[in-house]
Design an enzyme around this catalytic site. Structure first.
Site, mmCIF file in Angstrom:
data_model
loop_
_atom_site.group_PDB
_atom_site.id
_atom_site.type_symbol
_atom_site.label_atom_id
_atom_site.label_comp_id
_atom_site.label_asym_id
_atom_site.label_seq_id
_atom_site.Cartn_x
_atom_site.Cartn_y
_atom_site.Cartn_z
ATOM 1 N N LYS A 1 44.726 36.896 37.063
ATOM 2 C CA LYS A 1 43.504 36.921 37.887
ATOM 3 C C LYS A 1 42.769 38.250 37.744
ATOM 4 C CE LYS A 1 43.502 38.151 42.424
ATOM 5 N NZ LYS A 1 42.475 39.124 42.810
ATOM 6 N N ASN A 2 43.498 39.368 37.858
ATOM 7 C CA ASN A 2 42.808 40.662 37.906
ATOM 8 C C ASN A 2 42.335 41.129 36.533
ATOM 9 O OD1 ASN A 2 42.990 40.623 40.621
ATOM 10 N ND2 ASN A 2 44.764 41.984 40.756
ATOM 11 N N CYS B 1 39.751 40.993 49.811
ATOM 12 C CA CYS B 1 40.774 41.045 50.860
ATOM 13 C C CYS B 1 40.537 42.249 51.760
ATOM 14 C CB CYS B 1 42.167 41.137 50.235
ATOM 15 S SG CYS B 1 42.584 39.670 49.314
ATOM 16 N N ARG C 1 38.158 50.204 51.926
ATOM 17 C CA ARG C 1 38.212 50.105 50.454
ATOM 18 C C ARG C 1 36.974 50.799 49.893
ATOM 19 N NH1 ARG C 1 40.260 44.169 48.661
ATOM 20 N NH2 ARG C 1 40.703 45.286 46.724
ATOM 21 N N ASP D 1 50.494 44.545 45.201
ATOM 22 C CA ASP D 1 50.152 43.122 45.333
ATOM 23 C C ASP D 1 51.379 42.235 45.440
ATOM 24 O OD1 ASP D 1 47.242 43.319 43.143
ATOM 25 O OD2 ASP D 1 47.586 43.916 45.212
ATOM 26 N N ARG E 1 42.139 31.560 46.120
ATOM 27 C CA ARG E 1 41.345 32.513 45.330
ATOM 28 C C ARG E 1 42.153 33.040 44.157
ATOM 29 N NH1 ARG E 1 39.769 37.492 48.305
ATOM 30 N NH2 ARG E 1 39.424 38.045 46.124
HETATM 31 C C1 EPZ Z 1 42.590 46.163 42.580
HETATM 32 O O1 EPZ Z 1 41.834 46.445 43.741
HETATM 33 C C2 EPZ Z 1 43.099 44.750 42.759
HETATM 34 N N1 EPZ Z 1 41.969 43.833 42.844
HETATM 35 C C3 EPZ Z 1 43.945 44.661 44.023
HETATM 36 O O2 EPZ Z 1 44.541 43.370 44.022
HETATM 37 C C4 EPZ Z 1 45.079 45.689 43.969
HETATM 38 O O3 EPZ Z 1 45.731 45.712 45.229
HETATM 39 C C5 EPZ Z 1 44.554 47.073 43.637
HETATM 40 O O4 EPZ Z 1 43.720 47.043 42.462
HETATM 41 C C6 EPZ Z 1 45.688 48.064 43.368
HETATM 42 O O5 EPZ Z 1 46.452 47.592 42.294
HETATM 43 C C7 EPZ Z 1 41.361 43.457 41.699
HETATM 44 O O6 EPZ Z 1 41.735 43.879 40.612
HETATM 45 C C8 EPZ Z 1 40.219 42.492 41.846
HETATM 46 P P1 EPZ Z 1 42.045 50.369 43.607
HETATM 47 P P2 EPZ Z 1 40.901 47.766 43.757
HETATM 48 O O7 EPZ Z 1 40.678 50.831 43.289
HETATM 49 O O8 EPZ Z 1 40.389 48.007 42.409
HETATM 50 C C9 EPZ Z 1 41.416 53.960 46.659
HETATM 51 C C10 EPZ Z 1 45.047 41.233 44.729
HETATM 52 O O9 EPZ Z 1 45.892 40.955 45.599
HETATM 53 N N2 EPZ Z 1 40.063 54.033 46.104
HETATM 54 O O10 EPZ Z 1 43.105 50.470 42.580
HETATM 55 O O11 EPZ Z 1 39.932 47.632 44.883
HETATM 56 C C11 EPZ Z 1 41.649 52.681 47.448
HETATM 57 O O12 EPZ Z 1 41.206 52.832 48.786
HETATM 58 C C12 EPZ Z 1 44.109 42.380 44.968
HETATM 59 O O13 EPZ Z 1 44.953 40.661 43.611
HETATM 60 C C13 EPZ Z 1 39.240 55.079 46.513
HETATM 61 O O14 EPZ Z 1 39.629 55.927 47.326
HETATM 62 O O15 EPZ Z 1 41.980 48.877 44.137
HETATM 63 C C14 EPZ Z 1 43.138 52.512 47.351
HETATM 64 O O16 EPZ Z 1 43.756 53.336 48.326
HETATM 65 C C15 EPZ Z 1 44.158 42.870 46.396
HETATM 66 N N3 EPZ Z 1 37.987 55.150 45.991
HETATM 67 C C16 EPZ Z 1 43.468 53.066 45.961
HETATM 68 O O17 EPZ Z 1 42.352 53.870 45.585
HETATM 69 C C17 EPZ Z 1 37.513 54.243 45.085
HETATM 70 O O18 EPZ Z 1 36.352 54.381 44.639
HETATM 71 C C18 EPZ Z 1 43.652 52.003 44.897
HETATM 72 O O19 EPZ Z 1 42.534 51.148 44.931
HETATM 73 C C19 EPZ Z 1 38.361 53.191 44.689
HETATM 74 C C20 EPZ Z 1 39.637 53.108 45.201
#
Ligand code: EPZ
Length: 436
Positions: A22-23, A120, A125, A310, A402
């Protein structure tokens, strides 16, 4: 209202085929906007998130041809961002990955507009690292009125050296997509290393891009004027595979989980082995068996190659059935424990303190009516229902659908008693202890 109805207690046996990641799919589909030609995507998961993104591209003028349930051709030769129909924003608001459209539109047109993403809800976020990366590439980015708008100040993005303040899958994907057609070279440091990052890099390179280092903490990109069409098969979904591994751990039995890359599952296999789950690895499958009692353990989620966030709700559900005290620490998100409240309705003994959950295993969970609070929380309550005594009804199943292709069909084929029914809300049944 559609819901899952699960009668727990059946051990799982047989073989389950894992679908495309998915991702990876939700990053690769927007990236197709960069391609002036036809992208043929194979092993695409049939889930609502991919359907939503394909509809968004169609609104932008792409031609999408479905060749078979898991193979599509996307022709973005004539995509545009002028006067997009209002309906597109209802779709982009639904999912997290819609923000990848910004990097793709900037890379193709030098300008971009989309809504703030959905997805989610487990705490704040932010997207500051996305904005940092796009700004470094020469874009002027504005967030106002619920929209993200951006424009390349010189008409085309320019390569840059970018150090991400936080390891972020989303920001890594965003910058990779935007930099693929920027003028000059880009170096991105402190990037995410998830399998789906490598998959996106391989997709871009198969379309003529020059992306190196994906899977390490530094990615180097030589920008190209444009990308050509081609074919690409997505990797299997690490988290879907892990979810079925957790389901066998909770329900017991023995299942061959086919069409996986075992290396991607190392962190999950290692943790399940600590819990007395047997795991044998083949070239493209893992055989997961659990006959004896589960053992408690501790889990800390980290960016890949650590234990995936995840998979945190799913392993939490299994730990509710493991004798002893387990401690789960969420290393990525602020508040990813909404599912605990649902499991407590099933008799789970668990307390949450900030980013830590303390789970005292119980002999048996009991069926109840629960809801899917988000995608992986939904998977957790399904897993708990498979192991519980009695009947569990899962509401808000749209979150689960989803990200999981045909989860009911796949579990039924393994012997689970699970159905998707459309029924009015049932009156709550008072347990016999009170009602006498
Ligand atoms: C991706 O979300 C995945 N979603 C999430 O999976 C997954 O939990 C996450 O990566 C971590 O592996 C998709 O790929 C569509 P991040 P993403 O940016 O990209 C902080 C699922 O269940 N951060 O890696 O939104 C953030 O707050 C979903 O399939 C910032 O501070 O996650 C978090 O603490 C749920 N500033 C950490 O980084 C930013 O600009 C990691 O977030 C971006 C992120």
């Amino acid at each position: 209202m559609e819901r899952y109805v699960i009668r727990g207690g059946n051990p799982l046996r047989g073989t389950v085929e894992i679908s495309g990641a998915k991702n990876a799919a939700v990053a690769i589909i927007p990236a197709a906007i960069l391609v002036r030609g036809v992208c043929r995507l194979e092993n695409l998961p049939q889930i609502s998130d991919t359907d939503t993104l394909l509809r968004v591209l169609t609104y932008m003028g792409a031609v999408v041809r479905t060749l078979n349930p898991s193979t599509v051709e996307i022709d973005c030769t004539n995509v545009h961002i002028d006067s997009l129909p209002e309906d597109i924003w209802a779709l982009t608001r639904r999912i997290r990955a819609s923000y990848y459209l910004i990097g793709a539109m900037l890379g193709r047109f030098g300008a971009a507009c989309s809504t703030m993403p959905g997805g989610c809800n487990f705490g704040v976020r932010p997207i500051d690292q996305h904005i940092k990366g796009l700004t470094a590439l020469g874009a002027d980015v504005r967030v106002e009125g619920g929209f993200i708008q951006a424009r390349a100040k010189s008409g085309r993005l320019k390569g840059a050296k970018i150090y991400l303040d936080k390891v972020s899958v989303g920001a890594t994907v965003q910058v990779m997509i935007a930099a693929a057609t920027a003028e000059g070279n880009t170096v991105i440091e402190n990037v995410a290393r998830e399998p789906h990052i490598v998959d996106l890099a391989n997709f871009l390179n198969s379309m003529g891009a020059d992306v190196r280092g994906a899977g390490t903490d530094v990615i180097k990109i030589r920008g190209k004027a444009s990308l050509h069409g081609g074919s690409y098969a997505l990797i299997p979904d690490q988290i879907e595979a892990g979810t079925y591994m957790a389901a066998v751990a909770a329900a017991g039995g023995s299942v061959k989980i086919a069409n996986v890359i075992p290396k991607h599952l190392d962190c999950i296999s290692s943790k399940l082995r600590e819990m007395n789950v047997e795991i044998e690895e083949g070239d493209d499958f893992v055989l997961v068996s659990r006959e004896g009692d589960l053992r408690h353990t501790n889990v800390k989620t980290m960016p890949y190659p650590g234990f995936p966030t995840d998979m945190q709700p799913q392993i939490g559900a299994v730990l509710c059935c493991a004798a002893g005290l387990s401690v789960v620490t969420e290393g990525v998100w602020d508040n990813r424990y909404k599912y605990i409240e649902e499991l407590r309705k099933m008799g789970a003994q668990a307390q949450v303190d900030g980013r830590t959950a303390f789970i005292q295993g119980v002999d048996r969970l009991s069926g109840a009516t629960v809801r899917a609070c988000d995608l992986r929380a939904g998977a957790a309550v399904v897993i708990a229902g498979l192991a519980a005594e009695g009947t569990t009804r899962v509401e808000d199943i749209q979150y689960i659908e989803r990200g999981y292709q045909d989860i009911v069909g796949k579990l039924r084929a393994l012997g689970a008693d699970i159905r998707c029914v459309d029924e009015p809300a049932e009156p709550p049944v008072v347990p016999s202890w009170i009602a006498g």
